[in-house]
Design a protein around this motif. Structure first.
Motif, mmCIF file in Angstrom:
data_model
loop_
_atom_site.group_PDB
_atom_site.id
_atom_site.type_symbol
_atom_site.label_atom_id
_atom_site.label_comp_id
_atom_site.label_asym_id
_atom_site.label_seq_id
_atom_site.Cartn_x
_atom_site.Cartn_y
_atom_site.Cartn_z
ATOM 1 N N SER A 75 0.833 -1.210 0.000
ATOM 2 C CA SER A 75 0.000 0.000 0.000
ATOM 3 C C SER A 75 0.862 1.253 0.000
ATOM 4 O O SER A 75 0.578 2.211 -0.721
ATOM 5 N N GLU B 218 -6.916 -0.835 3.979
ATOM 6 C CA GLU B 218 -6.999 -1.330 5.344
ATOM 7 C C GLU B 218 -5.908 -2.377 5.495
ATOM 8 O O GLU B 218 -5.635 -3.127 4.566
ATOM 9 N N ASP C 222 -5.320 -6.146 -4.391
ATOM 10 C CA ASP C 222 -4.426 -6.656 -3.348
ATOM 11 C C ASP C 222 -4.677 -8.140 -3.142
ATOM 12 O O ASP C 222 -5.834 -8.549 -3.030
#
Ligand code: GTP
Ligand code: MG
Length: 427
Positions: free
Chosen positions: A58, A72, A103
């Motif tokens: 991320s 998250e 992801d």
């Protein structure tokens, strides 16, 4: 004219002739028209991030696009690998980009966290596109293309060698997606170790036959830079969204007690090289390779699996219609065969059940007869017992009557005796 001449005539392509134009016509604006159309339409780009939990996926995405995507944190206790796509609309100058970041959550965390869900996800996007293509009324123009254009494979900076999971996963993915391997958190490995690590990784990829994406060298404009960059693979990157003051400039960096690692400093890491290659130079090639190589392979295998082919055994071209008709006939005869099989099965089952029922009926009948016989026997015995009892009762009654008669006689005799005594006395 002979038939072969006719065929030759109908298949022959007319040789184009070169003519010079008398003045400006205007079709030299075609490339501009194309650019303008593409800009209006916007672009889509889909990145798949594969790497273990917390490896810096991320952070790198945020650093690459200089923004903050909603992410998250993944837990280390995911039950299985799960693909999480998130789409964002980005704009730079007048160019719209629909960016999807996928992801692979939970990958490489524990045993049984393999590449299968990743492969399935990539295939599912190809399948969606193929289904859209095969529709009668297709709308590919405004179709949101979710096919993965690049897979950034995050390698853990161990300095050792690739894990077998890395090799297996990349091998499984290499025919489906453009893989760019990157060494994550490159600030945690020393310069000399990093150099050896890169060589080791490339050696292992080659010896295991893993095909990673090669920056194209056929376009003169970028051939040189791409060739140089190919030699730098895998890029060792550092991600950070933190800004640190270096000199009198604010730069994105990671600050440590012993110094500052600048993300965009090419002496510190390969982040700039990655951004240059991925976004600024080869984004369109990645999109194109996805369509012309990976999707084409998927499409071909899928259509062949469905029985479509371009030519029969004698290299005669096969039309889609012919294949469809042949498939339809095959399907109908198969259906008929299955129907007949099922009908036969049904008849057999009915016969079997009928036999079973008959057998059951016969058994029941036998049981009934047996019970009837037992019942009659019991009845006969009871009847006999009743008769015996009756005889006994009669005998008993007879004896009782005799005893009673004797008793009455005896009583009578005893009552006569005193009277006779009195009479005797009087006389
Ligand atoms: P999940 O999505 O939870 O799997 O994690 P992720 O792979 O997205 O990692 P994330 O970007 O959330 O980063 C995890 C931690 O690593 C954070 O504390 C980051 O600050 C740190 N980190 C990210 N990039 C780097 C890097 O290049 N070097 C170092 N040393 N740390 C980094
Ligand atoms: Mg993350």
């Amino acid at each position: 004219m002979a038939a072969t001449d006719l065929e030759r005539f109908s298949n022959a392509e007319p040789e184009p002739r070169s003519l010079s134009l008398g003045g400006h016509v205007g079709f030299d604006s075609l490339p501009d028209q194309l650019v303008s159309k593409s800009v209006t339409q916007g672009f889509s780009f889909n990145i798949l991030c594969v790497g273990e939990t917390g490896i810096g996926k991320s952070t790198l995405m945020n650093t690459l696009f200089n923004t903050t995507f909603e992410t998250e944190e993944a837990s280390h206790h995911e039950e299985c690998v799960r693909l999480r796509p998130q789409t964002y609309d980005l704009q730079e100058s007048n160019v719209q980009l629909k960016l999807t970041i996928v992801d692979a959550v939970g990958f490489g965390d524990q045993i049984n966290k393999d590449e299968r869900p990743i492969v399935d996800y990539i295939d599912a996007q190809f399948e969606n596109y193929l289904q859209e293509e095969l529709k009668i009324r297709r709308s590919l123009f405004d179709y949101h293309d979710t096919r993965i254009h690049v897979c950034l494979y995050f390698i853990t900076p161990t300095g050792h060698s690739l894990k077998s999971l890395d090799l297996v996963t990349m091998k499984k993915l290499d025919s489906k997606v453009n893989i760019i391997p990157i060494i994550a958190k490159a600030d945690t490995i020393s310069k000399s170790e990093l150099h050896k690590f890169k060589i080791k990784i490339m050696g292992e990829l080659v010896s295991n036959g893993v095909q990673i994406y090669q920056f194209p060298t056929d376009d003169e404009a970028v051939a040189e830079i791409n060739a140089v960059m190919n030699a730098h693979l895998p890029f060792a990157v550092v991600g950070s969204t933190e800004e640190v003051k270096v000199g009198n400039k604010l730069v994105r960096a990671r600050q440590y007690p012993w110094g500052v690692v600048q993300v965009e400093n090419e002496n510190h890491c390969d982040f700039v090289k990655l951004r240059e290659m991925l976004i600024r130079v080869n984004m369109e090639d990645l999109r194109e390779q996805t369509h012309s190589r990976h999707y084409e392979l998927y499409r071909r295998c899928k259509l062949e699996e469905m029985g479509f082919q371009d030519s029969d055994g004698d290299s005669q071209p096969f039309s889609l219609q012919e294949t469809y008709e042949a498939k339809r006939k095959e399907f109908l005869s198969e259906l008929q065969r299955k129907e007949e099989e099922m009908r036969q099965m049904f008849v057999n089952k009915v016969k079997e059940t009928e036999l079973e029922l008959k057998e059951k009926e016969r058994e029941l009948h036998e049981k009934f007869e047996h019970l009837k016989r037992v019942h009659q026997e019991e009845k006969r015995k009871v009847e006999e017992k009743r008769r015996e009892l009756e005889e006994e009762t009669n005998a008993f009654n007879r004896r009782k009557a005799a005893v009673e008669a004797l008793q009455t006689q005896a009583l009578h005799a005893t009552s006569q005796q005193p009277l006779r005594k009195d009479k005797d006395k009087k006389n």
